[in-house]
Design a protein around this motif. Structure first.
Motif, PDB file in Angstrom:
ATOM      1  N   TYR A  49      46.374  43.654  45.822  1.00  0.00           N
ATOM      2  CA  TYR A  49      45.002  43.832  46.315  1.00  0.00           C
ATOM      3  C   TYR A  49      44.269  42.488  46.423  1.00  0.00           C
ATOM      4  O   TYR A  49      43.101  42.387  46.070  1.00  0.00           O
ATOM      5  CB  TYR A  49      44.216  44.795  45.424  1.00  0.00           C
ATOM      6  N   SER A  50      44.971  41.485  46.892  1.00  0.00           N
ATOM      7  CA  SER A  50      44.459  40.120  47.120  1.00  0.00           C
ATOM      8  C   SER A  50      44.498  39.239  45.871  1.00  0.00           C
ATOM      9  O   SER A  50      44.071  38.078  45.927  1.00  0.00           O
ATOM     10  CB  SER A  50      43.040  40.108  47.710  1.00  0.00           C
ATOM     11  N   ALA A  51      45.006  39.732  44.760  1.00  0.00           N
ATOM     12  CA  ALA A  51      45.152  38.865  43.585  1.00  0.00           C
ATOM     13  C   ALA A  51      46.250  37.836  43.803  1.00  0.00           C
ATOM     14  O   ALA A  51      46.236  36.766  43.195  1.00  0.00           O
ATOM     15  CB  ALA A  51      45.456  39.703  42.340  1.00  0.00           C
ATOM     16  N   ASN A 104      36.846  37.813  32.856  1.00  0.00           N
ATOM     17  CA  ASN A 104      38.283  38.017  33.036  1.00  0.00           C
ATOM     18  C   ASN A 104      38.591  38.880  34.259  1.00  0.00           C
ATOM     19  O   ASN A 104      39.217  38.430  35.197  1.00  0.00           O
ATOM     20  CB  ASN A 104      38.878  38.654  31.781  1.00  0.00           C
ATOM     21  N   THR A 105      38.134  40.099  34.254  1.00  0.00           N
ATOM     22  CA  THR A 105      38.447  41.026  35.339  1.00  0.00           C
ATOM     23  C   THR A 105      37.288  41.124  36.323  1.00  0.00           C
ATOM     24  O   THR A 105      36.148  40.753  36.027  1.00  0.00           O
ATOM     25  CB  THR A 105      38.717  42.429  34.782  1.00  0.00           C
ATOM     26  N   VAL A 261      48.430  34.961  38.186  1.00  0.00           N
ATOM     27  CA  VAL A 261      49.082  34.485  36.954  1.00  0.00           C
ATOM     28  C   VAL A 261      48.348  35.009  35.726  1.00  0.00           C
ATOM     29  O   VAL A 261      48.970  35.532  34.787  1.00  0.00           O
ATOM     30  CB  VAL A 261      49.127  32.943  36.926  1.00  0.00           C
ATOM     31  N   VAL A 262      47.039  34.857  35.710  1.00  0.00           N
ATOM     32  CA  VAL A 262      46.210  35.348  34.614  1.00  0.00           C
ATOM     33  C   VAL A 262      44.938  35.947  35.212  1.00  0.00           C
ATOM     34  O   VAL A 262      44.519  35.553  36.304  1.00  0.00           O
ATOM     35  CB  VAL A 262      45.820  34.220  33.626  1.00  0.00           C
ATOM     36  N   PRO A 263      44.301  36.893  34.520  1.00  0.00           N
ATOM     37  CA  PRO A 263      43.035  37.426  35.039  1.00  0.00           C
ATOM     38  C   PRO A 263      41.906  36.418  34.856  1.00  0.00           C
ATOM     39  O   PRO A 263      41.682  35.915  33.757  1.00  0.00           O
ATOM     40  CB  PRO A 263      42.806  38.687  34.201  1.00  0.00           C
ATOM     41  N   ALA A 292      43.252  30.142  31.563  1.00  0.00           N
ATOM     42  CA  ALA A 292      42.615  30.654  32.777  1.00  0.00           C
ATOM     43  C   ALA A 292      42.008  29.523  33.590  1.00  0.00           C
ATOM     44  O   ALA A 292      42.147  29.466  34.822  1.00  0.00           O
ATOM     45  CB  ALA A 292      41.540  31.677  32.408  1.00  0.00           C
ATOM     46  N   CYS A 293      41.328  28.612  32.928  1.00  0.00           N
ATOM     47  CA  CYS A 293      40.694  27.493  33.631  1.00  0.00           C
ATOM     48  C   CYS A 293      41.725  26.586  34.284  1.00  0.00           C
ATOM     49  O   CYS A 293      41.519  26.110  35.410  1.00  0.00           O
ATOM     50  CB  CYS A 293      39.827  26.688  32.667  1.00  0.00           C
TER      51      CYS A 293
END
Length: 401
Positions: A49-51, A104-105, A261-263, A292-293
């Motif tokens: 879904y575009s992630a 995160n999400t 890779v990560v949320p 994440a960063c």
């Protein structure tokens, strides 16, 4: 468990049935392709879904993640870490804004946007406490938390989860007059998607997005663009809002920001808007964590080259040209979308969206249905033209055109 059937049976027995996945069990992936537990390869035409805008296991993103894993992965926001300031600075610059609030999400980011708009309304606009209103669009999809489904018009997302959170008004998507009529002195924000993804990749009429910007600007109302699915290259621009020359007051971002890779999600806005927060009023243990960063910083670097936006434009033009030919075949009633993103309505008699998705699965192509008769196409932006054409050939085959 070695076979797909064994994996699926265990899932059915021990996982809540909140999804209805296609019967494929992915074991590995690279680029635009995935391989199942039995060794069969599939072209991924959904991209999480575009992630997964930059493809599965993108080498630059995996390298960034591995390097960070050897250093530090989590500190919580109780302490500073050496990736955070740069991430916030570069994301703000990409958006042409000043401040970032990372989460995160996508749903967390939308919840953050709602809280931010309400607090801004009380502290800056002067709306009486407890009376803030946010206007949203029918057929929206912003997530599935309790507050968010309170303003959903999708019975599957909303039914049986009340009581619902008040403070929202729903207007028809694409109807500027209806939006204008809904705005009043208590309205603190308009929250919408520039293209409604879950609804079937619905693109509003030309001029609508610019009209929303004009109305909100005139009334002193925050314009919040949920670009979680539409943003970060998917439509051929960094943000879908750019197609009408619009800069909202706030971007809500997610999905591709973490590169699959990560949320990673974020709210990006001005210092006036995000400056309303004080310590303790909002937060997340994992939001803006070092891992994440590190990944998101590489995503931002990739976006700055413009190559992914260009690919989405060029391949998207080709995709929509080919799909338009299907509408003349009688198998497809309508095609909508922008860039490498399309909603395809299957004509009655050619199967439901689910049935077409299952037939495509058998031919090695992964797509997903929505709202009964629609399938969504959103391949990774790294897909080759040859692979894209092969996937379209399989669609023609299952529709017998």
């Amino acid at each position: 468990m070695s076979t797909a059937a064994e994996h699926i049976a265990a899932t059915e027995a021990h996982s809540a049935h909140n999804y209805h996945p296609l019967p494929v069990v992915v074991a590995s992936a690279e680029g635009a392709w995935v391989t199942d537990v039995e060794g069969r390869r599939y072209l991924d035409m959904l991209a999480g879904y575009s992630a997964l805008n930059f493809g599965h296991r993108n080498a630059r993103l995996i390298e960034a993640a591995k390097a960070q894993l050897d250093r530090v992965t989590l500190t919580s926001r109780a302490f500073h870490h050496d990736r955070f300031a740069r991430f916030c600075t570069e994301l703000a610059e990409l958006c042409g804004m000043e401040m970032v609030l990372p989460m995160n999400t996508g749903a967390e980011a939308v919840e953050t946007a709602v809280k931010t708009a309400r607090k801004w309304g009380y502290k800056v606009k002067g709306v009486p406490d407890g009376q803030a209103r946010i206007v949203v669009a029918a057929n929206n999809f912003h997530g599935r938390t309790t507050t968010i489904i309170s303003f959903s018009t999708d019975p599957e997302a909303r039914a049986d989860f009340g009581p619902y959170t008040p403070g929202f008004e729903v207007v028809p998507y694409g109807d500027l007059a209806a939006l204008e009529a809904a705005l009043d002195d208590r309205t603190v924000a308009v929250l919408m998607e520039p293209i409604q993804g879950e609804a079937g990749v619905l693109v509003p009429p030309a001029g609508y997005w610019a009209g929303v910007r004009r109305l909100t600007g005139e009334r002193g109302i925050l314009f919040i663009a949920d670009e979680i699915q539409s943003g970060l290259g998917r439509t051929g621009r960094t943000f879908a809002s750019e197609h009408e020359g619009v800069v909202p007051d706030m971007y809500v971002l997610g999905k591709a920001l973490g590169g699959g890779v990560v949320p990673v999600s974020a709210v990006v806005s001005s210092a006036e808007v995000l400056g309303v927060y004080r310590p303790g009023e909002h937060g997340s243990t994992f939001g803006g964590n070092p891992l994440a960063c590190a990944v998101a910083l590489e995503v931002l670097a990739m976006l700055r080259t413009g190559e992914y936006q260009q690919r989405a434009t060029e391949l998207g033009d080709h995709l929509h040209h080919e799909l338009a030919l299907l509408t003349g075949s009688g198998a497809v009633t309508q095609v909508r979308g922008r860039g490498l993103w399309a909603g395809v309505d299957i004509a009655p008699g050619h199967g439901t969206g689910r049935q077409v998705s299952e037939r495509l699965l058998e031919r090695g192509v992964l797509v997903k249905d929505t709202h009964g008769s629609t399938i969504r196409l959103a391949p990774p932006l790294v897909v080759s033209k040859e692979d894209l054409d092969w996937g379209l050939d399989q669609l023609r085959a299952v529709l017998s055109v």
